[in-house]
Enzyme design. Structure first.
Site, PDB file in Angstrom:
ATOM      1  N   LYS A  35       0.846  -1.193   0.000  1.00  0.00           N
ATOM      2  CA  LYS A  35       0.000   0.000   0.000  1.00  0.00           C
ATOM      3  C   LYS A  35       0.879   1.239   0.000  1.00  0.00           C
ATOM      4  CE  LYS A  35      -3.562   2.441   2.539  1.00  0.00           C
ATOM      5  NZ  LYS A  35      -4.212   2.631   3.821  1.00  0.00           N
ATOM      6  N   HIS A  59      -2.366   7.682   1.458  1.00  0.00           N
ATOM      7  CA  HIS A  59      -2.726   7.644   2.878  1.00  0.00           C
ATOM      8  C   HIS A  59      -3.593   8.830   3.265  1.00  0.00           C
ATOM      9  CE1 HIS A  59       0.081   4.382   2.981  1.00  0.00           C
ATOM     10  NE2 HIS A  59       1.041   5.190   2.543  1.00  0.00           N
ATOM     11  N   ARG A  62      -2.585  12.749   4.225  1.00  0.00           N
ATOM     12  CA  ARG A  62      -2.265  13.243   5.562  1.00  0.00           C
ATOM     13  C   ARG A  62      -0.767  13.191   5.855  1.00  0.00           C
ATOM     14  NH1 ARG A  62      -5.924   9.312   6.462  1.00  0.00           N
ATOM     15  NH2 ARG A  62      -4.412   8.175   7.665  1.00  0.00           N
ATOM     16  N   VAL A  92     -11.588   6.125  -1.646  1.00  0.00           N
ATOM     17  CA  VAL A  92     -12.883   6.353  -2.285  1.00  0.00           C
ATOM     18  C   VAL A  92     -13.827   7.057  -1.322  1.00  0.00           C
ATOM     19  CG1 VAL A  92     -14.927   5.149  -3.155  1.00  0.00           C
ATOM     20  CG2 VAL A  92     -12.663   4.438  -3.890  1.00  0.00           C
ATOM     21  N   ARG A  93     -14.477   8.100  -1.820  1.00  0.00           N
ATOM     22  CA  ARG A  93     -15.432   8.858  -1.003  1.00  0.00           C
ATOM     23  C   ARG A  93     -16.834   8.859  -1.609  1.00  0.00           C
ATOM     24  NH1 ARG A  93     -11.676   8.263   1.642  1.00  0.00           N
ATOM     25  NH2 ARG A  93     -10.288   9.750   2.602  1.00  0.00           N
ATOM     26  N   ARG A 113     -12.416   5.943   5.365  1.00  0.00           N
ATOM     27  CA  ARG A 113     -12.960   7.014   6.182  1.00  0.00           C
ATOM     28  C   ARG A 113     -14.492   7.094   6.172  1.00  0.00           C
ATOM     29  NH1 ARG A 113      -9.397  12.205   5.217  1.00  0.00           N
ATOM     30  NH2 ARG A 113      -7.689  10.757   5.061  1.00  0.00           N
TER      31      ARG A 113
END
Length: 169
Positions: A35, A59, A62, A92-93, A113
Site C-alpha cells: 500500500k 494515505h 495526511r 474512495v469517497r 474514512r
C-alpha cells in the site's frame, strides 16, 4: 524500494524488501499487497519482488500534503503492472470515485474514512447507509454513462489529465 536507514530503528527494522517479502510468504498463504504506491517505477519493482497486489494510496494525503491524488496516478500504475497483479485504489469517497477507478483500470477500491464516519454516526446502521449511498451513486453514474454492467465501464468514460491538456491545445 529500499527503505532509508533510520538511526532510531537501527537493528530493529530490515530494509531488504526481497527478504522481507520472502519471510512473509514463508509464514502465510495469504496474498501480500503493498500500500502507498504512487509511481509506475515502484509498481514495477513491487511486481518484481513478489507482491501479490498493489494499493494505490497517498494515505489520505495526511502524511505529505503535496503527494499526487491517487486517481491522477492510477492509470500509470495499472499500465506499469501490465495485468500481472491486481491494482486497488484507496481513498474512495463517492460512487463516482468507484466508477473512475474502474474506468482507469483498478480491479477494486478501498473505502475507509466514510465507513468510519458512518460507524461513529450511527453504528452498524450508519455503515450500512454509507455502503448503500456508495452503491446508489455508483449505479447512477453507470446509468448516466450508459453502462448496463461493470464490464461496460471503459477509459473512454472518463477524461484524464492528458485528455484535458490535449483539449486545451
Amino acid at each position: 524500494m529500499v527503505a532509508p536507514q533510520l538511526k532510531n530503528f537501527e537493528g530493529i527494522l530490515s530494509t531488504d524488501v526481497n527478504s522481507d517479502i520472502e519471510w512473509l510468504k514463508s509464514i502465510t498463504n495469504l496474498p501480500i499487497l503493498i500500500k502507498g504506491v504512487l509511481t509506475h517505477e515502484v509498481a514495477r519493482k513491487a511486481v518484481e519482488v513478489g507482491f501479490s497486489g498493489i494499493v494505490v494510496s497517498n494515505h489520505g494525503g495526511r502524511q505529505l500534503d503535496y503527494t499526487p491524488t491517487t486517481i491522477s496516478v492510477l492509470e500509470k500504475v495499472v499500465d506499469a503492472v501490465g495485468g500481472k497483479v491486481p491494482v486497488l485504489l484507496d481513498g474512495v469517497r463517492r460512487g463516482t470515485d468507484v466508477f473512475k477507478a474502474l474506468a482507469l483500470g483498478a480491479q477494486a477500491v478501498l473505502v475507509g474514512r466514510p465507513v468510519i464516519y458512518g460507524l461513529a454516526a450511527n453504528r452498524e446502521c450508519g455503515v450500512r447507509r454509507v455502503i448503500e449511498m456508495l452503491k446508489d451513486e455508483f449505479e447512477l453514474t453507470m446509468a448516466l454513462c450508459g453502462c448496463p454492467g461493470v464490464m461496460d465501464i471503459t477509459k473512454s468514460h472518463v477524461r484524464t489529465e492528458c485528455d484535458k491538456l490535449h483539449s486545451m491545445l
